[in-house]
Write a protein that holds these residues in place. Structure first.
Motif, mmCIF file in Angstrom:
data_model
loop_
_atom_site.group_PDB
_atom_site.id
_atom_site.type_symbol
_atom_site.label_atom_id
_atom_site.label_comp_id
_atom_site.label_asym_id
_atom_site.label_seq_id
_atom_site.Cartn_x
_atom_site.Cartn_y
_atom_site.Cartn_z
ATOM 1 N N GLN A 1 57.275 30.345 43.742
ATOM 2 C CA GLN A 1 57.674 31.618 43.121
ATOM 3 C C GLN A 1 56.702 32.066 42.030
ATOM 4 O OE1 GLN A 1 61.845 30.387 42.249
ATOM 5 N NE2 GLN A 1 62.403 32.062 43.627
ATOM 6 N N GLU A 2 55.416 31.980 42.365
ATOM 7 C CA GLU A 2 54.383 32.431 41.449
ATOM 8 C C GLU A 2 54.003 33.887 41.737
ATOM 9 O OE1 GLU A 2 51.945 28.262 40.710
ATOM 10 O OE2 GLU A 2 51.262 29.603 42.307
ATOM 11 N N LYS A 3 53.492 34.559 40.714
ATOM 12 C CA LYS A 3 52.863 35.858 40.902
ATOM 13 C C LYS A 3 51.355 35.636 40.937
ATOM 14 C CE LYS A 3 56.512 38.652 38.855
ATOM 15 N NZ LYS A 3 57.488 37.562 38.653
ATOM 16 N N VAL A 4 50.682 36.312 41.860
ATOM 17 C CA VAL A 4 49.265 36.037 42.101
ATOM 18 C C VAL A 4 48.417 37.291 41.927
ATOM 19 C CG1 VAL A 4 47.570 35.299 43.837
ATOM 20 C CG2 VAL A 4 49.783 34.121 43.676
ATOM 21 N N VAL A 5 47.310 37.123 41.215
ATOM 22 C CA VAL A 5 46.273 38.149 41.128
ATOM 23 C C VAL A 5 45.065 37.623 41.898
ATOM 24 C CG1 VAL A 5 44.700 39.414 39.607
ATOM 25 C CG2 VAL A 5 47.078 39.007 38.900
ATOM 26 N N VAL A 6 44.581 38.409 42.849
ATOM 27 C CA VAL A 6 43.427 38.019 43.655
ATOM 28 C C VAL A 6 42.206 38.777 43.132
ATOM 29 C CG1 VAL A 6 42.485 37.809 45.993
ATOM 30 C CG2 VAL A 6 44.965 37.694 45.628
ATOM 31 N N VAL A 7 41.070 38.082 43.104
ATOM 32 C CA VAL A 7 39.854 38.628 42.527
ATOM 33 C C VAL A 7 38.706 38.515 43.534
ATOM 34 C CG1 VAL A 7 38.241 38.466 40.576
ATOM 35 C CG2 VAL A 7 40.642 37.793 40.265
ATOM 36 N N GLY A 8 37.961 39.588 43.739
ATOM 37 C CA GLY A 8 36.786 39.548 44.600
ATOM 38 C C GLY A 8 35.836 40.653 44.203
ATOM 39 N N HIS A 9 34.558 40.486 44.478
ATOM 40 C CA HIS A 9 33.611 41.529 44.069
ATOM 41 C C HIS A 9 33.838 42.832 44.825
ATOM 42 C CE1 HIS A 9 30.061 43.391 42.455
ATOM 43 N NE2 HIS A 9 29.594 43.643 43.669
ATOM 44 N N ILE A 10 34.123 42.731 46.126
ATOM 45 C CA ILE A 10 34.232 43.932 46.959
ATOM 46 C C ILE A 10 35.700 44.314 47.156
ATOM 47 C CG2 ILE A 10 33.528 45.013 49.133
ATOM 48 C CD1 ILE A 10 31.525 42.819 49.562
#
Length: 347
Positions: free
Chosen positions: A243-252
């Motif tokens: 039950q985590e909240k996730v932020v995804v990070v990528g250059h494009i």
């Protein structure tokens, strides 16, 4: 807990307390050169002054009332022109010396300009490899395959995840895992990437999207291997379960609504498909498109593309602080980056 920031007219209502905050900055593209222009010659680029804007950002972050947990550097830290002038290492050193004044750890994403300047093998051994900050949690076979014996470093992808506080996780993806930039031409990934690019882009100049049915298939973009997508899926499964909240990070960027048709990951639909098969992702952060962009997709994921430092006039600025709450992310932008409140739409 820190008090809720007070800017804005009613944007931050409710009694939820801030959990933590982090900084975001994209496309510094420093070079010790006079101003120039972008690929289409439609935007001025302030190569030399980008270092001053970074210094100003670091100074402001260090003065914030609440200590930042970390800063996300979203890629393209120095410009590709450095490779032509044989100044790649000195330019990187100048930028990293500014970052070293920051009182918070920095997570680095790799963009196309890192790969114009350095091989992936060099980057893996450099200060731009922040994977030492990753979380060590047990996942499954896809996660283990990243370090399987017999694979060369050239074939690996640069991706990891970390949890700054309980119930929140950040995942850094490698958007140039499939790319002809920075990989040795003898590697299978280079061969596969070149084959795919040429199938989709018949233009003599592979950086030109002219006439393409899928305009994202240009050399300055890249994509995600199936192995990386499998690993990504396993991390999101872990986050769903916990039950985590996730932020995804990528250059494009990976959604056309946050960028347009060209500055997109080659197989952005595959990455979106993985994200949309889970409940945990609340936001995707990207750079690459120097004009910035924003889109809330049909699955409730906020796609935020940061304005780039390199195309920011000297009298302005382009960085932000994101304040994380139980029910929202609040971006306090500086200069060209507007403030934004991004509520979580899934529970």
């Amino acid at each position: 807990m820190d008090a809720t920031p007070t800017w804005g007219s009613g944007a931050l209502t409710g009694n939820s307390e801030m959990c933590f905050s982090f900084g975001v900055i994209a496309d510094i593209q420093y070079a010790d050169l006079e101003d120039g222009y972008n690929f289409w010659r439609s935007r001025r680029r302030y190569y030399r002054h980008s270092l001053h804007l970074l210094q100003s950002a670091v100074d402001e972050w260090n003065k914030e009332d609440s200590q930042l947990e970390f800063v996300l550097q979203l890629g393209d830290i120095i410009d590709g022109f450095n490779a032509q002038h044989k100044t790649s290492e000195s330019a990187l050193r100048r930028v990293m010396n500014k970052f070293k004044k920051l009182r918070a750890p920095i997570h680095h994403t790799w963009g196309n300009h890192e790969l114009y300047n350095f091989t992936r093998d060099y980057l893996t051994k450099s200060e731009l490899n922040s994977k030492s900050l990753e979380d060590q949690i047990f996942l499954g076979s896809a996660a283990r395959s990243q370090d399987s014996p017999g694979d060369t470093a050239e074939e690996h992808y640069y991706a990891y995840h970390f949890s700054p506080v309980p119930k929140f996780r950040f995942i850094l993806l490698d958007a140039y895992d499939l790319s002809i930039l920075g990989r040795d031409k003898s590697t299978q990934k280079y061969q596969d990437s070149l084959k795919l690019l040429k199938e989709k882009n018949p233009n003599e100049n592979l950086n030109s999207p002219t006439g393409l049915a899928e305009p994202q298939f240009v050399e300055f973009n890249g994509g995600f291997s199936q192995a990386q997508l499998d690993w990504f899926n396993e991390v999101l499964t872990f986050s769903d379960t916990n039950q985590e909240k996730v932020v995804v990070v990528g250059h494009i960027p990976i959604h056309p609504g946050s960028t347009g048709s060209v500055c997109l990951a080659w197989n952005y639909k595959d990455a979106l498909s993985v994200i949309h098969s889970h409940q945990c992702v609340v936001c995707f952060l990207a750079g690459h498109l120097h004009d910035g962009g924003y889109y809330l997709d049909s699955h409730g994921v906020h796609h935020l593309t940061l304005e780039g430092i390199v195309e920011t006039p000297p009298q302005s600025q382009a960085f932000g602080t994101i304040y994380v709450y139980d029910d929202k992310l609040v971006l306090k932008g500086r200069g060209r980056i507007p403030d934004k409140v991004m509520y979580y739409t899934k529970h």
